[in-house]
Design an enzyme around this catalytic site. Structure first.
Site, PDB file in Angstrom:
ATOM      1  N   LEU A   1       0.817  -1.209   0.000  1.00 12.12           N
ATOM      2  CA  LEU A   1       0.000   0.000   0.000  1.00 12.12           C
ATOM      3  C   LEU A   1       0.852   1.262   0.000  1.00 12.12           C
ATOM      4  CD1 LEU A   1      -2.826  -0.932   2.561  1.00 12.12           C
ATOM      5  CD2 LEU A   1      -3.039  -0.756   0.073  1.00 12.12           C
ATOM      6  N   GLY A   2       1.972   1.200   0.676  1.00 14.87           N
ATOM      7  CA  GLY A   2       2.837   2.373   0.751  1.00 14.87           C
ATOM      8  C   GLY A   2       4.200   2.002   1.302  1.00 14.87           C
TER       9      GLY A   2
ATOM     10  N   GLY B   1       7.919   3.839   2.917  1.00 13.77           N
ATOM     11  CA  GLY B   1       8.725   4.984   3.319  1.00 13.77           C
ATOM     12  C   GLY B   1      10.153   4.549   3.544  1.00 13.77           C
TER      13      GLY B   1
ATOM     14  N   PHE C   1      11.534   3.889   6.271  1.00 11.29           N
ATOM     15  CA  PHE C   1      11.707   3.042   7.431  1.00 11.29           C
ATOM     16  C   PHE C   1      10.565   2.049   7.626  1.00 11.29           C
ATOM     17  CE2 PHE C   1      10.442   2.938  11.998  1.00 11.29           C
ATOM     18  CZ  PHE C   1      11.382   2.024  12.444  1.00 11.29           C
TER      19      PHE C   1
ATOM     20  N   THR D   1       3.816  -0.567   4.362  1.00 10.59           N
ATOM     21  CA  THR D   1       2.481  -1.061   4.688  1.00 10.59           C
ATOM     22  C   THR D   1       1.987  -1.983   3.578  1.00 10.59           C
ATOM     23  OG1 THR D   1       1.512   0.931   3.715  1.00 10.59           O
ATOM     24  CG2 THR D   1       1.860   0.927   6.093  1.00 10.59           C
TER      25      THR D   1
ATOM     26  N   LYS E   1       1.736  -3.108   8.938  1.00 12.12           N
ATOM     27  CA  LYS E   1       2.819  -2.140   8.843  1.00 12.12           C
ATOM     28  C   LYS E   1       4.085  -2.791   9.388  1.00 12.12           C
ATOM     29  CE  LYS E   1       2.243   2.221   9.511  1.00 12.12           C
ATOM     30  NZ  LYS E   1       1.992   3.558  10.104  1.00 12.12           N
TER      31      LYS E   1
ATOM     32  N   ASP F   1       2.406  13.730  10.951  1.00 11.56           N
ATOM     33  CA  ASP F   1       2.424  13.560   9.498  1.00 11.56           C
ATOM     34  C   ASP F   1       1.033  13.748   8.905  1.00 11.56           C
ATOM     35  OD1 ASP F   1       3.725  13.219   7.100  1.00 11.56           O
ATOM     36  OD2 ASP F   1       3.690  11.029   7.156  1.00 11.56           O
TER      37      ASP F   1
END
Length: 557
Positions: A40-41, A43, A45, A48, A65, A163
């Site tokens: 899904l995503g 970053g 670090f 997800t 996550k 965020d």
């Protein structure tokens, strides 16, 4: 499809029936129950994944996550573990809110940390803007209406989101509620552990959490406070209004403030609120969500003027609604069918909160000056309009002398220029006229008679319509944004789909009016004659002032 969670896997896609990854051999069924299907995503670090829980009936969808510490030294892992558990407990606590995703599970496997949360189906604000374009002020206010209480709830739990941005606010498909996702608290704290073994330069880049542009200066300097979330939400509003990311906006090289005012068309009051939300200095910024909520509640207060944005200055710049509400003019007007028995008590109550100019002739001059600026020489097809007939309300031309000619002109299509000129010459009666689609923004037409007139789609934005008669008029999809309709007679009018956002409807008569689909968000209905059943069919929000003078849609539900 099963997706391998090993970040080093070269080919993570696998058939759904596989138990182990065919590329790297990693187990696909996490903790013998969670099967990932796609990313899904991702970053720097955390990553997800969309997954299902095969251990429960129906195999419900969830989000995994995966959190990976930057360093793997023993003392770093131990501190990361402690902070991870503490943050998981925090996420579990805040997940009790219906507009925050619930924490379903958390665990550690092979020095990786996992959070399993409720999956929220819907589009993010970022996706919505990319698909449909920028929002108007009303939609942005609706976002604030729901997200500000969420931030207030988080701050009471001593949690800073860190965020807030368009990609982290989802409008849930199930009920259209806005949900705040992707909490950065865990990765912030874990990265703080990693910072202990890093050089100063590495520490800054590792520890500073948030999205550049959306995060305020103090957060990027590793000193986030609760007001940091206010800044991020304000910049999110700018994105919704402009469709531009903060990095695409100019900024003042002297103050460092974003330069955005010329890109949007919003009310001056809302512009001031956004400016305060995104102030670079903490001293100039709102300190809590409640402070922003209080400021928004004052946008449609009776003591706040409905001045136009700076980009479209009005020829008359009132300092308060009282100066927008002139007393009855002494010029002749046609008989208005407003039942005086209904409004006999209104005038005394309004007298205490509406100041009246001392000279009615000066008011008439202001009205003529305002309308003259908005009108050009008349169409030749209508002739030179003069005073309307008190009996018929028809236009009469200087060259017309007989009743048949009057009848012929009264059936002609009225133009905005013709209407304004006729009104300035004393005609107040436009009942039963076909006025569909006219553009009458910012006109001053107090006490005008539109009884049974056809006004579909007419634009009365910011118009002065004090005590106007709209009885039994057709006003479907008409625009009354920020218009003054105090004491207006709207009984039996068809206001289906009309835009009445921010309208002043103090003591207005709405008995038996059709309000199905009408937008009353931010409108002031203090003392208005309207039933609760009618309001159930209209759109209202927490900025709407109800007939009893109290604010918020819960007042009548």
């Amino acid at each position: 499809m099963s997706y391998c969670l090993n970040p080093a896997c070269t080919n993570p896609n696998n058939p759904n029936e596989n138990e182990d990854c065919q590329a790297c051999g990693s187990q696909l069924l996490l903790r013998d129950r969670y099967r990932s299907s796609r990313i899904l995503g991702r970053g720097g670090f955390a990553t997800t994944f969309l997954a299902i829980d095969e251990s429960l009936p129906g195999e419900p969808t969830c989000v995994i996550k995966q959190l990976r510490p930057v360093l793997t030294a023993d003392h770093i892992l131990e501190m990361s573990r402690e902070l991870f558990q503490r943050e998981a407990a925090t996420l579990g606590k805040i997940g009790n809110h219906p507009q925050l995703p619930r924490l379903l599970d958390y665990f550690e496997l092979k020095n990786d940390f996992y959070l399993v949360q409720e999956y929220v189906s819907g589009a993010t604000l970022q996706q919505d803007v990319r698909r449909s374009g920028p929002f108007d002020e009303g939609r942005v206010l609706q976002v604030l209406e729901e997200v500000l209480p969420l931030l207030d709830y988080l701050h009471k739990q001593k949690v800073i989101h860190r965020d807030v941005k368009p990609a982290n606010v989802i409008q849930r498909t199930l009920d259209n509620k806005y949900v705040l996702i992707d909490f950065g608290a865990v990765k912030d704290q874990v990265n703080q552990s990693a910072m202990l073994s890093s050089s100063p330069d590495e520490a800054f880049t590792t520890f500073a959490v948030g999205t550049p542009g959306f995060a305020p200066p103090e957060q990027m300097a590793m000193r986030p406070v609760y007001a940091s979330d206010i800044y991020s939400l304000g910049v999110t509003c700018l994105y919704l209004l402009t469709g531009k990311s903060p990095k695409d906006l100019n900024y003042n090289p002297t103050t460092g403030e974003l330069d955005w005012q010329d890109l949007v068309r919003i009310s001056p009051g809302f512009e001031k609120i956004l400016t305060t939300m995104i102030a670079t200095s903490l001293r100039d910024r709102y300190q809590s969500p409640k402070h922003v909520i209080q400021a928004l509640e004052q946008l449609n207060s009776p003591n706040i003027s409905y001045a136009p944005p700076p980009s479209t200055p009005s020829p008359i710049a009132p300092s308060s609604p009282s100066s927008l509400t002139p007393p009855p003019l002494t010029t002749p007007r046609s008989q208005i069918t407003t039942p005086r028995s209904e409004i006999s008590g209104r005038r005394e109550r309004l007298g205490s909160r509406r100041s009246k100019p001392s000279s009615t002739s000066r008011i008439a001059s202001r009205i003529r000056a305002q309308n003259q600026r908005l009108s050009d020489p008349l169409d030749e097809s209508l002739g030179t309009l003069s005073r309307g007939s008190p009996r018929t309300g028809a236009f009469t031309s200087g060259t017309v002398r007989n009743d048949s000619s009057v009848s012929r002109i009264s059936n002609a299509k009225v133009t905005p220029k013709g209407l304004l000129h006729s009104y300035s010459r004393g005609n107040r009666d436009f009942s039963n006229r076909d006025l569909n689609g006219l553009d009458l923004r910012k006109v001053m037409l107090p006490e005008i008679n539109f009884h049974e007139a056809k006004l579909q789609g007419v634009n009365f934005k910011k118009a002065e319509l004090y005590k106007a008669n709209f009885g039994r008029a057709t006003l479907t999809n008409a625009i009354f944004t920020d218009a003054n309709l105090s004491e207006a007679y709207l009984s039996y009018a068809d206001l289906g789909g009309a835009d009445l956002r921010g309208a002043n409807l103090i003591d207005a008569h709405l008995t038996n009016a059709n309000l199905r689909g009408a937008n009353l968000c931010g409108a002031n209905l203090t003392g208005a004659s309207v039933s609760l059943a009618q309001l159930e069919f209209a759109q209202v929000n927490w900025l709407t002032v109800m007939p009893n003078g109290k604010r918020g849609k819960k007042i009548f539900r």
